[in-house]
Design a protein around this motif. Structure first.
Motif, PDB file in Angstrom:
ATOM      1  N   GLU A 269      -2.555  -7.557  -6.275  1.00  0.00           N
ATOM      2  CA  GLU A 269      -1.382  -8.435  -6.392  1.00  0.00           C
ATOM      3  C   GLU A 269      -0.098  -7.656  -6.110  1.00  0.00           C
ATOM      4  OE1 GLU A 269       1.110 -10.733  -9.916  1.00  0.00           O
ATOM      5  OE2 GLU A 269      -0.956 -10.094 -10.290  1.00  0.00           O
ATOM      6  N   ILE A 270       0.005  -6.447  -6.655  1.00  0.00           N
ATOM      7  CA  ILE A 270       1.203  -5.633  -6.443  1.00  0.00           C
ATOM      8  C   ILE A 270       1.300  -5.220  -4.980  1.00  0.00           C
ATOM      9  CG2 ILE A 270       2.311  -3.431  -7.011  1.00  0.00           C
ATOM     10  CD1 ILE A 270       1.136  -3.743  -9.845  1.00  0.00           C
ATOM     11  N   LYS A 272       0.175  -6.790  -2.409  1.00  0.00           N
ATOM     12  CA  LYS A 272       0.553  -7.968  -1.615  1.00  0.00           C
ATOM     13  C   LYS A 272       2.053  -8.213  -1.664  1.00  0.00           C
ATOM     14  CE  LYS A 272      -0.717 -12.822  -0.940  1.00  0.00           C
ATOM     15  NZ  LYS A 272      -1.535 -13.961  -1.446  1.00  0.00           N
ATOM     16  N   ASP A 273       2.685  -7.852  -2.765  1.00  0.00           N
ATOM     17  CA  ASP A 273       4.128  -8.040  -2.915  1.00  0.00           C
ATOM     18  C   ASP A 273       4.925  -7.208  -1.909  1.00  0.00           C
ATOM     19  OD1 ASP A 273       6.413  -9.150  -4.226  1.00  0.00           O
ATOM     20  OD2 ASP A 273       6.685  -7.262  -5.301  1.00  0.00           O
ATOM     21  N   PHE A 274       4.288  -6.147  -1.375  1.00  0.00           N
ATOM     22  CA  PHE A 274       4.966  -5.255  -0.426  1.00  0.00           C
ATOM     23  C   PHE A 274       4.484  -5.469   1.011  1.00  0.00           C
ATOM     24  CE2 PHE A 274       5.389  -3.137  -4.502  1.00  0.00           C
ATOM     25  CZ  PHE A 274       6.692  -2.650  -4.475  1.00  0.00           C
ATOM     26  N   GLN A 275       3.819  -6.589   1.262  1.00  0.00           N
ATOM     27  CA  GLN A 275       3.232  -6.826   2.579  1.00  0.00           C
ATOM     28  C   GLN A 275       4.256  -6.714   3.707  1.00  0.00           C
ATOM     29  OE1 GLN A 275      -0.221  -7.583   3.078  1.00  0.00           O
ATOM     30  NE2 GLN A 275       0.349  -7.106   5.187  1.00  0.00           N
ATOM     31  N   THR A 276       5.414  -7.322   3.524  1.00  0.00           N
ATOM     32  CA  THR A 276       6.447  -7.309   4.568  1.00  0.00           C
ATOM     33  C   THR A 276       6.912  -5.894   4.864  1.00  0.00           C
ATOM     34  OG1 THR A 276       7.219  -9.504   3.907  1.00  0.00           O
ATOM     35  CG2 THR A 276       8.726  -8.168   5.220  1.00  0.00           C
ATOM     36  N   LYS A 304       2.162  -2.832 -15.710  1.00  0.00           N
ATOM     37  CA  LYS A 304       2.329  -3.464 -14.395  1.00  0.00           C
ATOM     38  C   LYS A 304       3.666  -3.042 -13.785  1.00  0.00           C
ATOM     39  CE  LYS A 304       2.318  -7.952 -12.062  1.00  0.00           C
ATOM     40  NZ  LYS A 304       2.183  -9.425 -12.242  1.00  0.00           N
ATOM     41  N   HIS A 308       4.103  -1.009 -10.272  1.00  0.00           N
ATOM     42  CA  HIS A 308       5.006  -1.569  -9.258  1.00  0.00           C
ATOM     43  C   HIS A 308       6.053  -0.531  -8.843  1.00  0.00           C
ATOM     44  CE1 HIS A 308       8.187  -4.069  -7.471  1.00  0.00           C
ATOM     45  NE2 HIS A 308       7.251  -4.978  -7.263  1.00  0.00           N
ATOM     46  N   THR A 312       6.748   1.110  -5.223  1.00  0.00           N
ATOM     47  CA  THR A 312       8.086   1.081  -4.634  1.00  0.00           C
ATOM     48  C   THR A 312       8.505   2.471  -4.172  1.00  0.00           C
ATOM     49  OG1 THR A 312       8.729  -0.738  -6.114  1.00  0.00           O
ATOM     50  CG2 THR A 312      10.495   0.461  -5.032  1.00  0.00           C
ATOM     51  N   LYS A 376      13.213  -4.931  -3.857  1.00  0.00           N
ATOM     52  CA  LYS A 376      11.922  -4.659  -4.482  1.00  0.00           C
ATOM     53  C   LYS A 376      12.067  -3.794  -5.739  1.00  0.00           C
ATOM     54  CE  LYS A 376       9.289  -6.814  -1.576  1.00  0.00           C
ATOM     55  NZ  LYS A 376       8.590  -8.036  -1.999  1.00  0.00           N
ATOM     56  N   LYS A 378      12.751  -2.793  -9.272  1.00  0.00           N
ATOM     57  CA  LYS A 378      12.973  -3.418 -10.576  1.00  0.00           C
ATOM     58  C   LYS A 378      14.114  -2.732 -11.308  1.00  0.00           C
ATOM     59  CE  LYS A 378       8.335  -5.261 -11.363  1.00  0.00           C
ATOM     60  NZ  LYS A 378       8.767  -6.663 -11.459  1.00  0.00           N
TER      61      LYS A 378
END
Length: 426
Positions: A269-270, A272-276, A304, A308, A312, A376, A378
């Motif tokens: 899931e994490i 996928k958050d950085f796919q771009t 989590k 993340h 990053t 991205k 946090k």
């Protein structure tokens, strides 16, 4: 411990020739036509190979030379494939085997896998299938070697860092003033780097000099207003990050017993958050599949956040067209999650060699902000790794980040390894 990367857990797929072992594949096959076929496939994918006609010859060859993996026919004269695998495994416990068999039956396949082999091929052999399996097996060899290197390095690093933490704590009170001063200097430097407060201050000074007055109002050019708006967006991100940092520091951590699998389930899931961002930098993320499960005491949401932040930090400083590897190891009673990224070769990388232990200091930064990752983050202002370290301390764990040289392939590469250690619960 770390199994080959599942295709469904690999992003931005691309064969990386540098992630192959330099040793040849040993083909153990008695039939000449199959020898020729397999040698041709190895040549096609750019991998050297050698041939042994039976298990006895293969055992003698393996004593004289190291091979990346063994491609073994089960039915051979003198010494068959099963006997070869059993004997070579005694000598080389981490050896990787792919077996060939003409028997496509569930019972036979189960017996083959019980030998501890990586994969199997059903005869007659198909070129594309064999080529694909060999590519994946070579990647697996790379990952296994990196895992072994990490375990050795982590044991040394754990001892070194524990000594450093004890030293730092014993000198904490005598250096409180210096620590506070360093934090202030770090904050000043960070706020003046990149977009945000520093850039906005410069913009306002510039506008003040060139502004025009008309009908009692000041007029400014459109481009300056857009730059102000952009930098205001960065300022909001900084304030949001500071608010989150305060919330984390003031929160009460309620640790609950969970399995390590629950932690690892967060990784896809994490990622996928950085796919771009990964597609833009052509970075391939390799996630581990781990057989062993242990119990941990975690506040899962804060962990989590830790993972993340490690993604990053690793991805934004990774060089273009490289790999970001996640490994899991078990060292001296700790569950260790390691992230390895190839380092951008610049002047900041040279500074990192002498500043590893400073990276967890509040507001400390070596590299200026990477603007493409600012949404991205946090946390901001160089607080990300500080908060990672803080959260792990609340879990009775530890966080280390260090420079390393990747020796697992023929071409050596500078890399950074970030590691979180969490105590295993019995």
């Amino acid at each position: 411990m770390v199994e080959p990367t599942n295709p469904n857990q690999t992003l931005s797929l691309k064969v990386d020739q540098s992630r192959r072992p330099k040793e040849p594949i040993l083909i153990i096959e008695d039939k000449r036509e199959n020898q020729v076929l397999l040698e041709g496939i190895c040549k096609r994918i750019g991998v050297p190979s050698e041939v042994a006609e039976n298990g006895d010859i293969a055992l003698k060859m393996a004593k004289q030379k190291q091979y990346s993996l063994y491609l073994v026919d089960l039915m051979m004269p003198v010494i068959d494939g099963k006997t070869f695998i059993a004997e070579q495994s005694q000598v080389e416990p981490n050896a990787v085997f792919i077996v060939q068999t003409a028997i496509d039956q569930t019972e036979e396949i189960i017996e083959i896998m019980k030998l501890g082999v990586y994969d199997y091929l059903i005869k007659p052999l198909h070129v594309e299938i064999v080529a694909d399996r060999l590519e994946k097996a070579l990647e697996y060899v790379y990952l296994k070697r990196m895992e072994a290197l990490l375990i050795d390095e982590e044991a040394k690093e754990l001892k070194s860092q524990l000594e450093w933490l004890n030293y730092k704590e014993s000198h904490r009170r005598t250096t409180e003033v210096n620590a506070e001063l360093n934090s202030i200097l770090n904050l000043k430097t960070t706020m003046m780097q990149g977009s945000g407060l520093g850039a906005m201050t410069t913009l306002i000074d510039t506008i003040d000099k060139i502004k025009k007055e008309e009908n009692g109002n000041y007029l400014i050019q459109k481009e300056y207003w857009e730059l102000l708006t952009e930098n205001q967006d960065h300022n909001k991100t900084m304030l949001k990050g500071l608010d989150l940092a305060v919330d984390v520091i003031q929160s009460k951590f309620v640790l609950q017993k969970v399995s390590s699998n629950q932690l690892l389930s967060l990784l896809p899931e994490i990622a996928k958050d950085f796919q771009t961002e990964m597609e833009a930098k052509q970075i391939k993320v390799n996630l581990p599949v781990v057989k062993q499960t242990v119990s941990l005491e975690l506040e899962l949401e804060s962990i989590k956040t830790v993972v993340h932040e490690i993604f990053t930090n690793g991805l934004k400083y990774s060089k273009t067209n490289s790999n970001f590897d996640i490994f899991v190891t078990f060292v001296d009673g700790y569950f260790c999650l390691s992230a390895k990224n190839n380092l951008i070769e610049d002047e900041y990388a040279k500074q990192l060699l002498h500043s590893e232990k400073k990276l967890v200091e509040p507001f400390y930064r070596i590299h200026p902000p990477v603007e493409s990752f600012h949404h991205k983050e946090k946390f901001s202002l160089g607080l990300g790794l500080t908060m990672v370290d803080f959260i792990l301390q609340k879990h009775n764990g530890m966080f280390f980040i260090r420079n390393a040289i990747d020796h697992t392939t023929e071409t050596k590469a500078n890399c950074v390894i970030a590691e979180i250690f969490l105590p295993i619960q019995t």
